[in-house]
Motif scaffolding. Structure first.
Motif, PDB file in Angstrom:
ATOM      1  N   ILE A 196       0.855  -1.195   0.000  1.00  0.00           N
ATOM      2  CA  ILE A 196       0.000   0.000   0.000  1.00  0.00           C
ATOM      3  C   ILE A 196       0.889   1.242   0.000  1.00  0.00           C
ATOM      4  CG2 ILE A 196      -1.838   1.251   1.190  1.00  0.00           C
ATOM      5  CD1 ILE A 196      -2.774  -1.489   2.229  1.00  0.00           C
ATOM      6  N   VAL A 197       0.844   1.950  -1.125  1.00  0.00           N
ATOM      7  CA  VAL A 197       1.699   3.119  -1.310  1.00  0.00           C
ATOM      8  C   VAL A 197       0.832   4.340  -1.624  1.00  0.00           C
ATOM      9  CG1 VAL A 197       3.673   1.794  -2.181  1.00  0.00           C
ATOM     10  CG2 VAL A 197       1.986   2.667  -3.805  1.00  0.00           C
ATOM     11  N   MET A 198       1.408   5.517  -1.382  1.00  0.00           N
ATOM     12  CA  MET A 198       0.733   6.761  -1.806  1.00  0.00           C
ATOM     13  C   MET A 198       1.726   7.625  -2.553  1.00  0.00           C
ATOM     14  SD  MET A 198      -1.937   8.022   1.085  1.00  0.00           S
ATOM     15  CE  MET A 198      -3.169   8.864   0.144  1.00  0.00           C
ATOM     16  N   THR A 199       1.183   8.417  -3.468  1.00  0.00           N
ATOM     17  CA  THR A 199       2.020   9.321  -4.245  1.00  0.00           C
ATOM     18  C   THR A 199       2.468  10.471  -3.354  1.00  0.00           C
ATOM     19  OG1 THR A 199       0.372   8.931  -5.954  1.00  0.00           O
ATOM     20  CG2 THR A 199       2.117  10.517  -6.467  1.00  0.00           C
ATOM     21  N   ALA A 200       3.776  10.660  -3.220  1.00  0.00           N
ATOM     22  CA  ALA A 200       4.289  11.815  -2.464  1.00  0.00           C
ATOM     23  C   ALA A 200       4.695  12.920  -3.433  1.00  0.00           C
ATOM     24  CB  ALA A 200       5.472  11.396  -1.600  1.00  0.00           C
ATOM     25  N   ASN A 201       5.212  12.524  -4.583  1.00  0.00           N
ATOM     26  CA  ASN A 201       5.652  13.519  -5.573  1.00  0.00           C
ATOM     27  C   ASN A 201       5.487  12.957  -6.974  1.00  0.00           C
ATOM     28  OD1 ASN A 201       8.070  14.609  -7.376  1.00  0.00           O
ATOM     29  ND2 ASN A 201       7.522  16.174  -5.889  1.00  0.00           N
ATOM     30  N   LEU A 202       4.960  13.824  -7.854  1.00  0.00           N
ATOM     31  CA  LEU A 202       4.806  13.426  -9.254  1.00  0.00           C
ATOM     32  C   LEU A 202       5.223  14.613 -10.106  1.00  0.00           C
ATOM     33  CD1 LEU A 202       3.757  11.052 -11.000  1.00  0.00           C
ATOM     34  CD2 LEU A 202       1.491  12.105 -10.918  1.00  0.00           C
ATOM     35  N   ASN A 203       6.190  14.382 -10.968  1.00  0.00           N
ATOM     36  CA  ASN A 203       6.754  15.467 -11.761  1.00  0.00           C
ATOM     37  C   ASN A 203       6.584  15.134 -13.238  1.00  0.00           C
ATOM     38  OD1 ASN A 203       8.468  17.582 -12.521  1.00  0.00           O
ATOM     39  ND2 ASN A 203       9.546  17.334 -10.569  1.00  0.00           N
ATOM     40  N   ILE A 204       5.820  15.943 -13.945  1.00  0.00           N
ATOM     41  CA  ILE A 204       5.494  15.589 -15.344  1.00  0.00           C
ATOM     42  C   ILE A 204       5.957  16.678 -16.298  1.00  0.00           C
ATOM     43  CG2 ILE A 204       3.621  15.021 -16.962  1.00  0.00           C
ATOM     44  CD1 ILE A 204       1.909  14.208 -14.568  1.00  0.00           C
ATOM     45  N   ASN A 205       6.593  16.277 -17.368  1.00  0.00           N
ATOM     46  CA  ASN A 205       6.857  17.191 -18.484  1.00  0.00           C
ATOM     47  C   ASN A 205       5.920  16.818 -19.626  1.00  0.00           C
ATOM     48  OD1 ASN A 205       9.015  18.761 -17.433  1.00  0.00           O
ATOM     49  ND2 ASN A 205      10.335  16.961 -17.635  1.00  0.00           N
ATOM     50  N   PHE A 206       5.031  17.749 -19.974  1.00  0.00           N
ATOM     51  CA  PHE A 206       4.104  17.535 -21.093  1.00  0.00           C
ATOM     52  C   PHE A 206       4.801  18.063 -22.351  1.00  0.00           C
ATOM     53  CE2 PHE A 206       1.430  18.176 -17.313  1.00  0.00           C
ATOM     54  CZ  PHE A 206       0.620  17.057 -17.357  1.00  0.00           C
ATOM     55  N   LYS A 207       5.192  17.156 -23.236  1.00  0.00           N
ATOM     56  CA  LYS A 207       6.033  17.581 -24.371  1.00  0.00           C
ATOM     57  C   LYS A 207       5.237  17.807 -25.655  1.00  0.00           C
ATOM     58  CE  LYS A 207      10.370  15.699 -24.043  1.00  0.00           C
ATOM     59  NZ  LYS A 207      11.127  16.586 -23.158  1.00  0.00           N
ATOM     60  N   ARG A 208       4.197  17.018 -25.852  1.00  0.00           N
ATOM     61  CA  ARG A 208       3.327  17.152 -27.030  1.00  0.00           C
ATOM     62  C   ARG A 208       1.891  16.893 -26.585  1.00  0.00           C
ATOM     63  NH1 ARG A 208       7.033  18.983 -28.931  1.00  0.00           N
ATOM     64  NH2 ARG A 208       8.417  18.332 -30.610  1.00  0.00           N
ATOM     65  N   PRO A 209       0.899  17.593 -27.179  1.00  0.00           N
ATOM     66  CA  PRO A 209      -0.493  17.306 -26.793  1.00  0.00           C
ATOM     67  C   PRO A 209      -0.952  15.940 -27.320  1.00  0.00           C
ATOM     68  CG  PRO A 209      -0.422  18.930 -28.564  1.00  0.00           C
ATOM     69  CD  PRO A 209       1.010  18.644 -28.203  1.00  0.00           C
ATOM     70  N   ILE A 210      -1.788  15.280 -26.539  1.00  0.00           N
ATOM     71  CA  ILE A 210      -2.276  13.938 -26.924  1.00  0.00           C
ATOM     72  C   ILE A 210      -3.669  14.075 -27.550  1.00  0.00           C
ATOM     73  CG2 ILE A 210      -2.931  11.651 -26.070  1.00  0.00           C
ATOM     74  CD1 ILE A 210      -0.923  11.996 -23.808  1.00  0.00           C
ATOM     75  N   PRO A 211      -3.829  13.651 -28.816  1.00  0.00           N
ATOM     76  CA  PRO A 211      -5.154  13.740 -29.446  1.00  0.00           C
ATOM     77  C   PRO A 211      -6.196  12.917 -28.678  1.00  0.00           C
ATOM     78  CG  PRO A 211      -3.464  13.251 -31.075  1.00  0.00           C
ATOM     79  CD  PRO A 211      -2.811  13.109 -29.721  1.00  0.00           C
ATOM     80  N   LEU A 212      -7.376  13.508 -28.512  1.00  0.00           N
ATOM     81  CA  LEU A 212      -8.484  12.831 -27.840  1.00  0.00           C
ATOM     82  C   LEU A 212      -8.812  11.522 -28.574  1.00  0.00           C
ATOM     83  CD1 LEU A 212     -10.105  13.894 -25.412  1.00  0.00           C
ATOM     84  CD2 LEU A 212     -11.832  14.706 -27.013  1.00  0.00           C
ATOM     85  N   CYS A 213      -9.118  10.498 -27.827  1.00  0.00           N
ATOM     86  CA  CYS A 213      -9.507   9.180 -28.350  1.00  0.00           C
ATOM     87  C   CYS A 213      -8.354   8.420 -29.015  1.00  0.00           C
ATOM     88  CB  CYS A 213     -10.681   9.261 -29.329  1.00  0.00           C
ATOM     89  SG  CYS A 213     -12.162   9.977 -28.621  1.00  0.00           S
ATOM     90  N   SER A 214      -7.139   8.964 -28.940  1.00  0.00           N
ATOM     91  CA  SER A 214      -6.023   8.187 -29.496  1.00  0.00           C
ATOM     92  C   SER A 214      -5.514   7.215 -28.419  1.00  0.00           C
ATOM     93  CB  SER A 214      -4.895   9.112 -29.976  1.00  0.00           C
ATOM     94  OG  SER A 214      -4.297   9.744 -28.875  1.00  0.00           O
ATOM     95  N   VAL A 215      -4.639   6.319 -28.830  1.00  0.00           N
ATOM     96  CA  VAL A 215      -4.111   5.319 -27.898  1.00  0.00           C
ATOM     97  C   VAL A 215      -2.656   5.660 -27.580  1.00  0.00           C
ATOM     98  CG1 VAL A 215      -3.535   2.879 -27.603  1.00  0.00           C
ATOM     99  CG2 VAL A 215      -5.654   3.534 -28.742  1.00  0.00           C
ATOM    100  N   VAL A 216      -2.324   5.669 -26.295  1.00  0.00           N
ATOM    101  CA  VAL A 216      -0.939   5.896 -25.897  1.00  0.00           C
ATOM    102  C   VAL A 216      -0.453   4.735 -25.038  1.00  0.00           C
ATOM    103  CG1 VAL A 216      -1.128   8.423 -26.004  1.00  0.00           C
ATOM    104  CG2 VAL A 216      -1.542   7.242 -23.827  1.00  0.00           C
ATOM    105  N   VAL A 217       0.873   4.632 -24.975  1.00  0.00           N
ATOM    106  CA  VAL A 217       1.497   3.562 -24.196  1.00  0.00           C
ATOM    107  C   VAL A 217       2.296   4.210 -23.072  1.00  0.00           C
ATOM    108  CG1 VAL A 217       3.089   1.607 -24.279  1.00  0.00           C
ATOM    109  CG2 VAL A 217       1.649   2.129 -26.263  1.00  0.00           C
TER     110      VAL A 217
END
Ligand SMILES: CCCCCCCCCCCCCC(=O)SCCNC(=O)CCNC(=O)[C@H](O)C(C)(C)COP(=O)(O)OP(=O)(O)OC[C@H]1O[C@@H](n2cnc3c(N)ncnc32)[C@H](O)[C@@H]1OP(=O)(O)O
Length: 224
Positions: free
Chosen positions: A158-179
């Motif tokens: 059982i873990v909890m998020t203490a820190n999350l650091n995100i770089n958004f580099k390109r926008p993701i098209p709605l309804c597309s599939v990402v990995v």
């Protein structure tokens, strides 16, 4: 992509019809079969294909299911509700599973124990829009948190998020599939350090990168 959006919008139209008093069964027999089945209700595993899944998502799902055959990978089931919630919270649902099929978070997570990594196949539906035509950053962050969190929870408990650091580099098209590829990099006591990338289904576009710190909860400490 178009087909998955169409399926999601069909669900939406049927729901609107229900609010307006019209019978969804009369409007959409496929939905009617799904909703009004007389079979005994058993918890639904949402990490399995449904009609809103695009061809891309199905294809990747099938590829990973093949990888599961030798035991190196396993598909993680996913449910809306947890038996842990108290009676007064009986309406509580996992945030990422609170939408009708296809409208919100459609995803499945696979885990590789030897490599301590997960792969999350994610299709973000029309209710997750931010800038028109693209996924909302908060929805991307949510999915990253859920995918990386799972990668931490399997070895960490059982873990909890203490820190999350995100770089958004390109926008993701709605309804597309990402990995979303997540990796456990290091464990120091109760701290689990992870990293992840979000790429297009063909892996050519790097949409986001993230690092996360998850803390294994101390059973001696109260959360409140
Ligand atoms: C099996 C499970 C199934 C689950 C199924 C569903 C999964 C779905 C997945 C969904 C996923 C969704 C997930 C969600 O949505 S989780 C929801 C979002 N997160 C939270 O609400 C967490 C809020 N924070 C806390 O409750 C506490 O701060 C926690 C519990 C995290 C730690 O409080 P605790 O009292 O226990 O620990 P500690 O304070 O003694 O610190 C311990 C060590 O950690 C270091 N530290 C702490 N914070 C930070 C920081 N920010 N940066 C850097 N370092 C930090 C600290 O210096 C210390 O280091 P050291 O001195 O030992 O070296």
């Amino acid at each position: 992509m178009l087909r998955s959006c169409t399926a999601a919008l069909r669900t939406l139209r049927a729901l609107r019809g229900r609010r307006e008093g019209a019978s969804p069964a009369a409007r959409d027999p496929v939905l009617a079969r799904r909703w009004f089945s007389t079979e005994k209700v058993i918890p639904k595993d949402h990490a399995l294909p449904n009609p809103s899944w695009s061809k891309d998502l199905r294809l990747l799902f099938d590829q990973f299911m093949k990888k599961c055959e030798d035991g190196s990978w396993e598909r993680l089931p996913s449910y809306k509700n947890s038996k842990l919630v108290k009676e007064q919270l009986s309406q509580a649902q996992l945030f990422t599973r609170g939408y009708e099929d296809g409208l919100g978070f459609e995803y499945v997570i696979f885990y590789n124990d030897d490599e301590k990594r997960t792969v999350c196949l994610f299709q973000g539906g029309p209710y997750l829009q931010g800038v028109p035509g693209f996924l909302h950053g908060g929805a991307i962050a949510t999915m990253i948190d859920a995918a990386v969190g799972m990668c931490a929870a399997i070895p960490g408990g059982i873990v909890m998020t203490a820190n999350l650091n995100i770089n958004f580099k390109r926008p993701i098209p709605l309804c597309s599939v990402v990995v979303i590829n997540s990796q456990l990099d290091k464990i120091e006591g109760r701290k689990l350090f992870l990293s992840c990338t979000v790429r297009s289904a063909d892996e050519k576009i790097l949409y986001s990168e993230a690092t996360g710190l998850f803390i294994k909860l101390d059973p001696e400490k109260s959360l409140i």
